[in-house]
Design a protein around this motif. Sequence first.
Motif, PDB file in Angstrom:
ATOM      1  N   LYS A   6       0.830  -1.205   0.000  1.00 43.91           N
ATOM      2  CA  LYS A   6       0.000   0.000   0.000  1.00 43.91           C
ATOM      3  C   LYS A   6       0.864   1.255   0.000  1.00 43.91           C
ATOM      4  O   LYS A   6       0.619   2.217  -0.750  1.00 43.91           O
ATOM      5  CB  LYS A   6      -0.914   0.003   1.227  1.00 43.91           C
ATOM      6  CG  LYS A   6      -1.772   1.255   1.377  1.00 43.91           C
ATOM      7  CD  LYS A   6      -2.617   1.193   2.632  1.00 43.91           C
ATOM      8  CE  LYS A   6      -1.756   1.315   3.882  1.00 43.91           C
ATOM      9  NZ  LYS A   6      -2.582   1.392   5.117  1.00 43.91           N
ATOM     10  N   GLU A   7       1.892   1.250   0.850  1.00 39.69           N
ATOM     11  CA  GLU A   7       2.758   2.420   0.970  1.00 39.69           C
ATOM     12  C   GLU A   7       3.550   2.656  -0.318  1.00 39.69           C
ATOM     13  O   GLU A   7       3.697   3.796  -0.774  1.00 39.69           O
ATOM     14  CB  GLU A   7       3.718   2.241   2.152  1.00 39.69           C
ATOM     15  CG  GLU A   7       3.045   2.271   3.512  1.00 39.69           C
ATOM     16  CD  GLU A   7       2.485   0.911   3.932  1.00 39.69           C
ATOM     17  OE1 GLU A   7       2.449  -0.003   3.076  1.00 39.69           O
ATOM     18  OE2 GLU A   7       2.083   0.774   5.107  1.00 39.69           O
ATOM     19  N   PHE A  12       1.314   4.039  -3.011  1.00 41.27           N
ATOM     20  CA  PHE A  12       0.956   5.426  -2.707  1.00 41.27           C
ATOM     21  C   PHE A  12       2.066   6.377  -3.148  1.00 41.27           C
ATOM     22  O   PHE A  12       1.810   7.413  -3.766  1.00 41.27           O
ATOM     23  CB  PHE A  12       0.695   5.582  -1.204  1.00 41.27           C
ATOM     24  CG  PHE A  12       0.323   6.983  -0.794  1.00 41.27           C
ATOM     25  CD1 PHE A  12      -0.975   7.443  -0.969  1.00 41.27           C
ATOM     26  CD2 PHE A  12       1.269   7.832  -0.233  1.00 41.27           C
ATOM     27  CE1 PHE A  12      -1.319   8.740  -0.597  1.00 41.27           C
ATOM     28  CE2 PHE A  12       0.931   9.123   0.151  1.00 41.27           C
ATOM     29  CZ  PHE A  12      -0.374   9.575  -0.038  1.00 41.27           C
ATOM     30  N   ASN A  62       2.107   9.222  -6.398  1.00 39.81           N
ATOM     31  CA  ASN A  62       2.427  10.631  -6.177  1.00 39.81           C
ATOM     32  C   ASN A  62       3.713  11.066  -6.863  1.00 39.81           C
ATOM     33  O   ASN A  62       4.095  12.227  -6.781  1.00 39.81           O
ATOM     34  CB  ASN A  62       2.522  10.922  -4.674  1.00 39.81           C
ATOM     35  CG  ASN A  62       1.160  11.076  -4.019  1.00 39.81           C
ATOM     36  OD1 ASN A  62       0.530  12.128  -4.091  1.00 39.81           O
ATOM     37  ND2 ASN A  62       0.685  10.010  -3.395  1.00 39.81           N
ATOM     38  N   TYR A  87       5.304   7.336   3.821  1.00 38.67           N
ATOM     39  CA  TYR A  87       3.843   7.230   3.887  1.00 38.67           C
ATOM     40  C   TYR A  87       3.341   7.714   5.253  1.00 38.67           C
ATOM     41  O   TYR A  87       2.361   8.469   5.335  1.00 38.67           O
ATOM     42  CB  TYR A  87       3.422   5.777   3.655  1.00 38.67           C
ATOM     43  CG  TYR A  87       1.935   5.543   3.748  1.00 38.67           C
ATOM     44  CD1 TYR A  87       1.110   5.788   2.666  1.00 38.67           C
ATOM     45  CD2 TYR A  87       1.360   5.064   4.928  1.00 38.67           C
ATOM     46  CE1 TYR A  87      -0.263   5.575   2.742  1.00 38.67           C
ATOM     47  CE2 TYR A  87      -0.008   4.849   5.024  1.00 38.67           C
ATOM     48  CZ  TYR A  87      -0.808   5.110   3.924  1.00 38.67           C
ATOM     49  OH  TYR A  87      -2.165   4.897   4.018  1.00 38.67           O
ATOM     50  N   ARG A  88       4.008   7.295   6.332  1.00 39.51           N
ATOM     51  CA  ARG A  88       3.587   7.728   7.678  1.00 39.51           C
ATOM     52  C   ARG A  88       3.685   9.240   7.811  1.00 39.51           C
ATOM     53  O   ARG A  88       2.794   9.889   8.386  1.00 39.51           O
ATOM     54  CB  ARG A  88       4.473   7.062   8.740  1.00 39.51           C
ATOM     55  CG  ARG A  88       4.231   5.585   8.920  1.00 39.51           C
ATOM     56  CD  ARG A  88       5.051   5.016  10.068  1.00 39.51           C
ATOM     57  NE  ARG A  88       5.330   3.602   9.854  1.00 39.51           N
ATOM     58  CZ  ARG A  88       6.521   3.053   9.888  1.00 39.51           C
ATOM     59  NH1 ARG A  88       7.587   3.812  10.149  1.00 39.51           N
ATOM     60  NH2 ARG A  88       6.679   1.763   9.689  1.00 39.51           N
ATOM     61  N   ASP A 125       3.453  11.487   5.472  1.00 37.54           N
ATOM     62  CA  ASP A 125       2.390  12.126   4.701  1.00 37.54           C
ATOM     63  C   ASP A 125       1.050  12.003   5.416  1.00 37.54           C
ATOM     64  O   ASP A 125       0.259  12.956   5.434  1.00 37.54           O
ATOM     65  CB  ASP A 125       2.309  11.493   3.312  1.00 37.54           C
ATOM     66  CG  ASP A 125       1.248  12.143   2.443  1.00 37.54           C
ATOM     67  OD1 ASP A 125       1.536  13.217   1.880  1.00 37.54           O
ATOM     68  OD2 ASP A 125       0.136  11.596   2.336  1.00 37.54           O
ATOM     69  N   GLN A 126       0.779  10.837   5.984  1.00 38.01           N
ATOM     70  CA  GLN A 126      -0.484  10.637   6.678  1.00 38.01           C
ATOM     71  C   GLN A 126      -0.610  11.519   7.913  1.00 38.01           C
ATOM     72  O   GLN A 126      -1.711  11.929   8.292  1.00 38.01           O
ATOM     73  CB  GLN A 126      -0.628   9.163   7.075  1.00 38.01           C
ATOM     74  CG  GLN A 126      -0.733   8.210   5.881  1.00 38.01           C
ATOM     75  CD  GLN A 126      -1.844   8.562   4.924  1.00 38.01           C
ATOM     76  OE1 GLN A 126      -3.032   8.521   5.289  1.00 38.01           O
ATOM     77  NE2 GLN A 126      -1.494   8.918   3.699  1.00 38.01           N
ATOM     78  N   LYS A 127       0.510  11.822   8.540  1.00 37.92           N
ATOM     79  CA  LYS A 127       0.508  12.718   9.698  1.00 37.92           C
ATOM     80  C   LYS A 127       0.321  14.174   9.291  1.00 37.92           C
ATOM     81  O   LYS A 127       0.042  15.031  10.113  1.00 37.92           O
ATOM     82  CB  LYS A 127       1.817  12.578  10.484  1.00 37.92           C
ATOM     83  CG  LYS A 127       1.946  11.268  11.270  1.00 37.92           C
ATOM     84  CD  LYS A 127       3.299  11.188  11.945  1.00 37.92           C
ATOM     85  CE  LYS A 127       3.435   9.919  12.794  1.00 37.92           C
ATOM     86  NZ  LYS A 127       2.568   9.962  14.014  1.00 37.92           N
ATOM     87  N   GLY A 128       0.473  14.444   7.982  1.00 39.71           N
ATOM     88  CA  GLY A 128       0.285  15.806   7.491  1.00 39.71           C
ATOM     89  C   GLY A 128       1.410  16.750   7.855  1.00 39.71           C
ATOM     90  O   GLY A 128       1.241  17.966   7.849  1.00 39.71           O
ATOM     91  N   TRP A 129       2.580  16.195   8.161  1.00 39.94           N
ATOM     92  CA  TRP A 129       3.694  17.030   8.535  1.00 39.94           C
ATOM     93  C   TRP A 129       4.347  17.663   7.312  1.00 39.94           C
ATOM     94  O   TRP A 129       4.611  16.997   6.316  1.00 39.94           O
ATOM     95  CB  TRP A 129       4.751  16.222   9.291  1.00 39.94           C
ATOM     96  CG  TRP A 129       4.426  16.092  10.748  1.00 39.94           C
ATOM     97  CD1 TRP A 129       3.688  16.943  11.505  1.00 39.94           C
ATOM     98  CD2 TRP A 129       4.849  15.049  11.622  1.00 39.94           C
ATOM     99  NE1 TRP A 129       3.615  16.498  12.788  1.00 39.94           N
ATOM    100  CE2 TRP A 129       4.324  15.329  12.893  1.00 39.94           C
ATOM    101  CE3 TRP A 129       5.609  13.895  11.436  1.00 39.94           C
ATOM    102  CZ2 TRP A 129       4.555  14.519  13.982  1.00 39.94           C
ATOM    103  CZ3 TRP A 129       5.831  13.085  12.527  1.00 39.94           C
ATOM    104  CH2 TRP A 129       5.312  13.391  13.783  1.00 39.94           C
TER     105      TRP A 129
END
Length: 416
Positions: free
Chosen positions: A249-250, A253, A257, A406-407, A409-413
Amino acid sequence: MSTPKRIILLLVVILLLSLNTVIVSASAKNFLPFEDNEAGRNSNAYLPTFSPSMDLKKSFIEEISVYAKEANAKWGIPASAIIGMAIIESGYGTTRIATNANNIFGIKVWANNPSGGWQLKGQPDENNGTVPILANYGKDRLIYDESKRVDNWYRMFADYKDAVDYLAGTFLLNQRYGFAKTNYENNLKKGWSYEQASKQYIYEIAVAGYNHLGGDYYRNIVCNVMTEWDLYKLDEKTFKDVNGHWAQKEIEFLKDNGWINGYNDGTFKPNATLTRAETAKIISNFLGLTVTPQPVYFTDVPKTFWGHHAITLVAQHKLMNGTSRERFSPNTNLTRAQMAQIFYNAGFYTQPVNTGTTSFRDVQEAHWAYAAIETIKLEGIMTGYGNGRFGPSDSITRAQMAAIIYRLDQKGWNRK
């Protein structure tokens, strides 16, 4: 010699002098109408100037594949269509348009002597028969007044990548052709195969005006080479070696992008180690880094090195340092400690960890990356092994890097 004959002779001389630039720029294997009865036909202006060898064909496809896959990740245009169109329109890079203007798609600029344009002289009139004819040497052998033409100017590109980026990122996204991309994506969601969806895409842009001979004609000729070279595999979102992988998945993703690429054989090699140069490329893509005025120089990273630009960016932004004052060691594997330090340098944390914390038995306060490792662990970006070790000197794999990005990006940092 009679006066009328003298006038005719004078006109022929003037005509040939006016066409001298064509003779100079044209390949000896792509004659103009007044030079050869067969090869000098107007329709031949579009054809390859020589027959490409199999090695040349493969080399052309390999180069365009890299740019096409990047364009697919950025703008969603099927890579197979981009490559197939390039093959047909440029004859594997051997047409006059391709060799003189790096224009491998036949993209025109409908104007008279436009800035940044290159003129293909000798081609048929596509401007509703309004271009004056200076001489007629028989069927398909007309000499046109090139000074009156707006139908044979082509956009010039810096290189093939520039041409692919313009086609996929600008030309095919405009109001005229943009609908085809939407239909392509919807067809895939309906369960169409990549082959079916890509063939339909070619048909729709041709009907919309990309090729004046029609959708069926263009779909047939382009899709023949797409099938011949099995180009549809380049459209697949899943690398053939990541199905069922813990980081599938990662990885997908990041690929979607445009932050990470696979290899030309359709693999990702998730368990392979990651070099410092490859890391620089991924980080610069992920963060969208731009050039700063700060000079950067490493003795082992010449300007001709493929990762020179990315390495310069991460060094300018102080995300990755050299392994010494003058060396970057681009081909050395990236370690887990170095990875933690990169994200620490990028500011991906809410606050640095307090000193005195020792989460891993192999990372004491004296370790050069101690603060970075403890901070990044506290933020949940990187973890250790089950035996209490962090493995600071262990190499990072491509799958591990994908999972970490991926982590983040998911955290929105975003970088602070």
